[in-house]
Structures are given as C-alpha cells and as structure tokens.
Design an enzyme around this catalytic site. Structure first.
Site, PDB file in Angstrom:
ATOM      1  N   ARG A  30       0.678  -1.372   0.027  1.00 48.85           N
ATOM      2  CA  ARG A  30      -0.109   0.343  -0.257  1.00 48.85           C
ATOM      3  C   ARG A  30       0.730   0.692   0.162  1.00 48.85           C
ATOM      4  O   ARG A  30       0.310   2.230   0.207  1.00 48.85           O
ATOM      5  CB  ARG A  30      -0.873  -0.049   1.196  1.00 48.85           C
ATOM      6  CG  ARG A  30      -2.094  -0.969   1.283  1.00 48.85           C
ATOM      7  CD  ARG A  30      -3.485  -0.354   0.520  1.00 48.85           C
ATOM      8  NE  ARG A  30      -4.115  -1.650   0.947  1.00 48.85           N
ATOM      9  CZ  ARG A  30      -5.006  -1.549   0.958  1.00 48.85           C
ATOM     10  NH1 ARG A  30      -5.853  -0.373   1.131  1.00 48.85           N
ATOM     11  NH2 ARG A  30      -6.237  -2.452   0.935  1.00 48.85           N
ATOM     12  N   ARG A  34      -3.163   6.303   0.176  1.00 48.26           N
ATOM     13  CA  ARG A  34      -4.027   8.103   0.724  1.00 48.26           C
ATOM     14  C   ARG A  34      -2.692   8.351   2.045  1.00 48.26           C
ATOM     15  O   ARG A  34      -3.245   9.487   2.348  1.00 48.26           O
ATOM     16  CB  ARG A  34      -5.123   7.603   1.942  1.00 48.26           C
ATOM     17  CG  ARG A  34      -6.406   7.269   1.066  1.00 48.26           C
ATOM     18  CD  ARG A  34      -8.228   6.953   1.533  1.00 48.26           C
ATOM     19  NE  ARG A  34      -7.089   5.424   1.836  1.00 48.26           N
ATOM     20  CZ  ARG A  34      -8.472   4.293   2.940  1.00 48.26           C
ATOM     21  NH1 ARG A  34      -9.686   5.193   2.729  1.00 48.26           N
ATOM     22  NH2 ARG A  34      -7.949   3.584   2.761  1.00 48.26           N
ATOM     23  N   ARG A  43      -6.798  11.466  -6.159  1.00 51.63           N
ATOM     24  CA  ARG A  43      -8.305  11.700  -5.625  1.00 51.63           C
ATOM     25  C   ARG A  43      -9.249  12.146  -5.257  1.00 51.63           C
ATOM     26  O   ARG A  43     -10.952  11.967  -5.545  1.00 51.63           O
ATOM     27  CB  ARG A  43      -8.560  10.815  -3.895  1.00 51.63           C
ATOM     28  CG  ARG A  43      -7.903   8.716  -4.531  1.00 51.63           C
ATOM     29  CD  ARG A  43      -8.781   8.465  -4.919  1.00 51.63           C
ATOM     30  NE  ARG A  43      -9.967   7.559  -3.849  1.00 51.63           N
ATOM     31  CZ  ARG A  43     -10.972   8.301  -3.935  1.00 51.63           C
ATOM     32  NH1 ARG A  43     -11.978   9.262  -4.043  1.00 51.63           N
ATOM     33  NH2 ARG A  43     -11.712   7.834  -2.293  1.00 51.63           N
ATOM     34  N   ASP A  79      -6.736  -2.828  -7.631  1.00 55.92           N
ATOM     35  CA  ASP A  79      -7.657  -3.763  -6.350  1.00 55.92           C
ATOM     36  C   ASP A  79      -7.577  -5.473  -6.723  1.00 55.92           C
ATOM     37  O   ASP A  79      -8.204  -5.907  -7.192  1.00 55.92           O
ATOM     38  CB  ASP A  79      -8.610  -3.064  -6.256  1.00 55.92           C
ATOM     39  CG  ASP A  79      -9.035  -2.979  -4.254  1.00 55.92           C
ATOM     40  OD1 ASP A  79      -8.763  -1.994  -3.696  1.00 55.92           O
ATOM     41  OD2 ASP A  79      -9.777  -4.086  -4.692  1.00 55.92           O
ATOM     42  N   TYR A 155     -15.610 -11.795   0.449  1.00 58.99           N
ATOM     43  CA  TYR A 155     -16.503 -10.309  -0.689  1.00 58.99           C
ATOM     44  C   TYR A 155     -17.156 -10.852  -0.777  1.00 58.99           C
ATOM     45  O   TYR A 155     -18.459 -10.245  -1.188  1.00 58.99           O
ATOM     46  CB  TYR A 155     -14.822  -9.512  -1.160  1.00 58.99           C
ATOM     47  CG  TYR A 155     -14.403  -8.562   0.012  1.00 58.99           C
ATOM     48  CD1 TYR A 155     -14.765  -7.792   0.600  1.00 58.99           C
ATOM     49  CD2 TYR A 155     -13.503  -9.477   0.260  1.00 58.99           C
ATOM     50  CE1 TYR A 155     -13.789  -7.527   1.751  1.00 58.99           C
ATOM     51  CE2 TYR A 155     -12.037  -8.909   1.039  1.00 58.99           C
ATOM     52  CZ  TYR A 155     -12.164  -7.729   1.470  1.00 58.99           C
ATOM     53  OH  TYR A 155     -11.835  -6.935   2.644  1.00 58.99           O
TER      54      TYR A 155
HETATM   55  O1  CP3 Z   1       0.362   0.539  -3.376  1.00 62.71           O
HETATM   56  C1  CP3 Z   1      -0.783  -0.957  -3.506  1.00 62.71           C
HETATM   57  O2  CP3 Z   1      -0.546  -2.017  -2.762  1.00 62.71           O
HETATM   58  C2  CP3 Z   1      -2.231  -0.169  -3.922  1.00 62.71           C
HETATM   59  C3  CP3 Z   1      -2.945  -1.850  -4.609  1.00 62.71           C
HETATM   60  C4  CP3 Z   1      -3.424  -2.034  -4.019  1.00 62.71           C
HETATM   61  C5  CP3 Z   1      -4.941  -1.231  -3.578  1.00 62.71           C
HETATM   62  N1  CP3 Z   1      -5.218  -2.802  -2.653  1.00 62.71           N
HETATM   63  C6  CP3 Z   1      -5.987  -0.149  -3.784  1.00 62.71           C
HETATM   64  C7  CP3 Z   1      -6.722   0.558  -2.672  1.00 62.71           C
HETATM   65  C8  CP3 Z   1      -3.159  -3.325  -3.227  1.00 62.71           C
HETATM   66  C9  CP3 Z   1      -2.108  -4.386  -3.358  1.00 62.71           C
HETATM   67  C10 CP3 Z   1      -4.864  -3.241  -2.558  1.00 62.71           C
HETATM   68  C11 CP3 Z   1      -5.004  -4.690  -2.274  1.00 62.71           C
HETATM   69  C12 CP3 Z   1      -6.056  -5.168  -1.112  1.00 62.71           C
HETATM   70  N2  CP3 Z   1      -8.132  -4.049  -1.584  1.00 62.71           N
HETATM   71  C13 CP3 Z   1      -6.460  -6.096  -0.230  1.00 62.71           C
HETATM   72  C14 CP3 Z   1      -5.757  -7.388   0.132  1.00 62.71           C
HETATM   73  C15 CP3 Z   1      -4.396  -6.500   0.636  1.00 62.71           C
HETATM   74  C16 CP3 Z   1      -4.378  -6.299   1.977  1.00 62.71           C
HETATM   75  O3  CP3 Z   1      -4.550  -4.920   2.337  1.00 62.71           O
HETATM   76  O4  CP3 Z   1      -4.137  -6.794   3.068  1.00 62.71           O
HETATM   77  C17 CP3 Z   1      -7.479  -5.287   0.087  1.00 62.71           C
HETATM   78  C18 CP3 Z   1      -8.886  -6.055   1.805  1.00 62.71           C
HETATM   79  C19 CP3 Z   1      -8.313  -4.897  -0.626  1.00 62.71           C
HETATM   80  C20 CP3 Z   1      -9.812  -4.795  -0.293  1.00 62.71           C
HETATM   81  C21 CP3 Z   1      -9.980  -3.059  -0.421  1.00 62.71           C
HETATM   82  N3  CP3 Z   1      -9.693  -1.825  -1.144  1.00 62.71           N
HETATM   83  C22 CP3 Z   1     -10.503  -2.035   0.847  1.00 62.71           C
HETATM   84  C23 CP3 Z   1     -10.929  -3.180   1.730  1.00 62.71           C
HETATM   85  C24 CP3 Z   1     -10.590  -1.344   0.738  1.00 62.71           C
HETATM   86  C25 CP3 Z   1     -11.188  -0.285   1.228  1.00 62.71           C
HETATM   87  C26 CP3 Z   1     -10.234   0.408   2.170  1.00 62.71           C
HETATM   88  C27 CP3 Z   1     -11.265   1.240   3.142  1.00 62.71           C
HETATM   89  O5  CP3 Z   1     -10.061   1.913   4.388  1.00 62.71           O
HETATM   90  O6  CP3 Z   1     -11.401   2.683   2.571  1.00 62.71           O
HETATM   91  C28 CP3 Z   1      -9.699  -0.804  -0.586  1.00 62.71           C
HETATM   92  C29 CP3 Z   1      -9.692   1.015  -1.171  1.00 62.71           C
HETATM   93  C30 CP3 Z   1      -8.407   0.565  -1.954  1.00 62.71           C
HETATM   94  N4  CP3 Z   1      -7.613  -0.284  -2.348  1.00 62.71           N
HETATM   95  C31 CP3 Z   1      -7.921   2.319  -1.408  1.00 62.71           C
HETATM   96  C32 CP3 Z   1      -6.080   2.364  -2.059  1.00 62.71           C
HETATM   97  C33 CP3 Z   1      -5.599   2.457  -2.580  1.00 62.71           C
HETATM   98  C34 CP3 Z   1      -8.189   3.012  -0.645  1.00 62.71           C
HETATM   99  C35 CP3 Z   1      -8.983   4.019  -1.539  1.00 62.71           C
HETATM  100  C36 CP3 Z   1      -9.107   4.903  -1.670  1.00 62.71           C
HETATM  101  O7  CP3 Z   1      -8.880   6.236  -2.008  1.00 62.71           O
HETATM  102  O8  CP3 Z   1     -10.004   5.770  -1.039  1.00 62.71           O
END
Ligand code: CP3
Length: 344
Positions: A30, A34, A43, A79, A155
């Site tokens: 990640r 943010r 964003r 994602d 999910y």
């Molecule tokens: O640098 C990176 O790692 C970016 C790529 C990436 C994202 N999601 C971008 C993202 C990766 C590798 C993921 C994986 C992901 N997505 C997982 C598994 C990784 C882990 O942490 O174990 C999971 C469970 C998700 C599903 C997901 N996507 C959730 C639960 C959320 C919401 C989180 C929140 O707090 O709102 C996301 C959104 C997401 N995916 C964001 C990012 C940068 C935030 C979105 C935003 O800009 O609002």
C-alpha cells in the site's frame, strides 16, 4: 528519485534466491495511497474505481511513492476486487464503509450464473496499467497482484467487508458449491496473474488477507488445493510469486515454497520460526505497520530486528507485515527505507 538503477535486480535476486547486485530490497504494501497528499489530490478529482479503471491515472498513483522514496519495487495500482467486479457483482466503494456488492453470491444458482468466459477481456484495463507502469518504471521491479480465492470468496458471498459470517456459514452449508467456486476462482486468479506477467510484471503477489478467518484444518482442506494449483501454474510459467497469508502463520510451512519462492509474513508471525520450518525460502515483511508511528529510532530498531531474525540473509525483502495505514506520516516511510539502506 525515480531512476532506480539496481532496484529491479536487487529485488528479483532476493525473491528468487540468486546472487544480485547487493544491498537489501525494500518496498511497502500500500505504498501508493491515502497517506500521500499527492494521492489525495488525485482522488479529489475522481472516485477510487474511476482511478482503478484508468491506466494512465493508475500509473501516476503508482509512480508517486517512487518520486519521494528510494524504493526497489512498485505494485500496479489496482484492487483485489477487480475480479468480482468483472464477474458483474456490482462493486461499490462507499466513503468510510469500504467495499460492497449489489449482487453478492448467495445461492448455488448465483455461483452457476457467474460469467467466467468474459473475465480476461473485462480485465484488459489492468494489463494496460501494468504495461504502462513497466515502461515508466524500468529500473524498478514491477509487481502484479491478485486476491487469493478464499479472500475473494469472503467478499463475494458476504457482499461487504466485516466479520464474513455469511461467507463462513455458506462454506459450512454448501461445501460442494464452495469447492466449485474456490476452484473457478483459483483458475481465474492464476489467469489474472499470468496475464499481468505477460503485460510486463516481473513478479506477482497473492493476498490471502482473510486466511485467518478459517481454522487451519478447514483451510487446509478447502483452500490449500487452490493455492497449490495457482503456485503450480506460476511455476510452469516461470513467474516468481509471493504468497501473503494474513493471520495464518500456522499454515506458512505447509504452503510456502513449491510454486511460491517467497512468503510474505505478517507481524504476528515469528519470522525466525518460518525460516526454521522452510530453510532457505525467501521472505518478506514482518514489521508491524504501527511501528511507523513510533519515530525514527523505533523504525530503525524494527528493521534491525528483522535483519537479526533472518540472520542477515540477503533473500529477505524488507516490507511491512500488512498495508501501510492511511494516517502514516510520509517521513516515516523515508525513515524505514533509510533504515534498510543503512544495514551492513
Ligand atoms: O500500493 C498498493 O498496494 C496499491 C494497490 C492496492 C490497493 N488495494 C489499492 C487500494 C492493493 C495491493 C490492494 C489490495 C487489497 N484491496 C486488499 C488486500 C491487501 C491487504 O491489505 O491485505 C484488500 C482486502 C482490498 C479491498 C479493499 N480495497 C478495501 C477493504 C478497501 C477499502 C479500504 C478503506 O479503508 O477504505 C479498498 C480500497 C483501496 N484499495 C484503496 C487503495 C489505495 C483506498 C481507496 C481510496 O482512495 O479511498
């Protein structure tokens, strides 16, 4: 900062256990997102899903951390939920609530109706994003990734994040349908990882974020066969894979190795014990993401702790045990990278 000269070779040699240009590789799960003001700026103009669907914006988001920090790798901005979205479950991200699906999978008929055959064409935008990132970050290792079948199942059946009670109940009530869905997901995930590699990814990471929601014996029976199938397909295609099981340190020894030359270890798992169980395996991670709130000294101590747990092995990839938290101060990421660079 962008032109990393040795990053790609340093990371890939650690991942595959071969001699490389020296120095320890480092990146952070990640690392795009943010915690960076420039990401929040991006964003403010588009929704998260608009960003994910636009390869040029994905490339920009992935490059942002490379401009600030001396990282060795980048991961495509995407994602894990792009697969269920492409299966037409109706993915939405509601601010503050995380992901949800309009049409979760709740019955045997729902599983039978999933449109697997159009998946690859619907995911072409991810492969375009990988190709653009590859071209823009030639000195860095580029990771592709996917959610593991069990985490996607959670999910897709639950319809949202949370405790996944429906999903676990579904797995108990309909074991045959569960097995079929996990098998189809394993094929889809392997196809998605291989397509990212063909588009230019050097390596791929599989995220089983919710592995720990299932007890070890049911996990080994229901989920492990799919992970082994994915590993075998990656190995056949000569694609180095990183396996990340969160909250499931008790299964790493069973699943690491074979198709996955590297295991990513969360902060609750004893890294030295993993290395005793799987001698010689490449490892990644293990630093608690909250350490980044504790100041420079604590960050250096945590990195040194990992160095000692691995006996200074040069096939450990320095990273966190889970994703960077959105409130992390950017300077702490600089400290983490610096701490890795200062290892002997
Ligand atoms: O640098 C990176 O790692 C970016 C790529 C990436 C994202 N999601 C971008 C993202 C990766 C590798 C993921 C994986 C992901 N997505 C997982 C598994 C990784 C882990 O942490 O174990 C999971 C469970 C998700 C599903 C997901 N996507 C959730 C639960 C959320 C919401 C989180 C929140 O707090 O709102 C996301 C959104 C997401 N995916 C964001 C990012 C940068 C935030 C979105 C935003 O800009 O609002």
């Amino acid at each position: 900062m962008l032109p990393s000269t040795h990053g790609r070779a340093r990371l890939l040699s650690a991942l595959t256990g071969q001699a490389g240009p020296g120095g320890r590789p480092v990146w952070l799960m990640r690392q795009a997102g943010r915690f960076l003001p420039e990401y929040r700026e991006l964003r403010s103009k588009v929704s998260f899903l608009e960003l994910v669907h636009d390869p040029a914006l994905c490339t920009e988001a992935a490059l942002q951390p490379l401009r600030r920090f001396d990282l060795d790798a980048t991961i495509v901005f995407s994602d894990i939920l792009v697969i269920p979205e492409a299966l037409e479950l109706g993915l939405k991200f509601v601010a503050g609530d995380g992901p949800s699906f309009d049409r979760p999978v709740r019955t045997e008929a729902d599983v039978a109706a999933l449109p697997w055959s159009t998946l690859a064409s619907r995911l072409q935008y991810v492969y375009d994003a990988v190709a653009q990132l590859r071209a823009a970050a030639s000195g860095h290792a580029v990771f592709g990734f996917a959610g593991a079948p069990w985490t996607l199942f959670c999910y897709m059946v639950e319809g949202e994040g949370g405790d996944f009670a429906h999903a676990i109940q579904f797995a108990q009530q309909y074991p045959d349908t569960t097995r079929r869905l996990l098998e189809s997901l394993a094929d889809a995930v392997a196809d998605h990882l291989i397509a990212q590699s063909r588009a230019g990814a050097d390596a791929v990471q599989l995220f089983d974020t919710w592995a720990g929601r299932l007890d070890r014996s049911r996990y080994m029976e229901l989920v492990a066969p799919g992970l082994r199938r994915i590993g075998a397909r990656l190995e056949d295609a000569a694609i180095p894979g990183v396996l990340f099981l969160r909250g499931a340190g008790d299964r790493i020894a069973d699943l690491g190795g074979a198709g996955f030359p590297c295991v990513s270890v969360d902060a609750t798992t004893d890294l030295a014990a993993v290395l005793r169980a799987l001698p010689g395996i490449s490892t990644q991670g293990n630093v608690d993401p909250t350490v980044l709130f504790n100041g420079t000294e604590a960050i250096h101590a945590a990195v040194r702790g990992v160095y000692e747990a691995t006996g200074g092995a040069d096939n450990h990839i320095y990273n966190l045990g889970h994703g960077l938290l959105p409130t992390t101060p950017p300077a702490a990421v600089g400290d983490f990278v610096q701490a890795v660079r200062s290892l002997s």
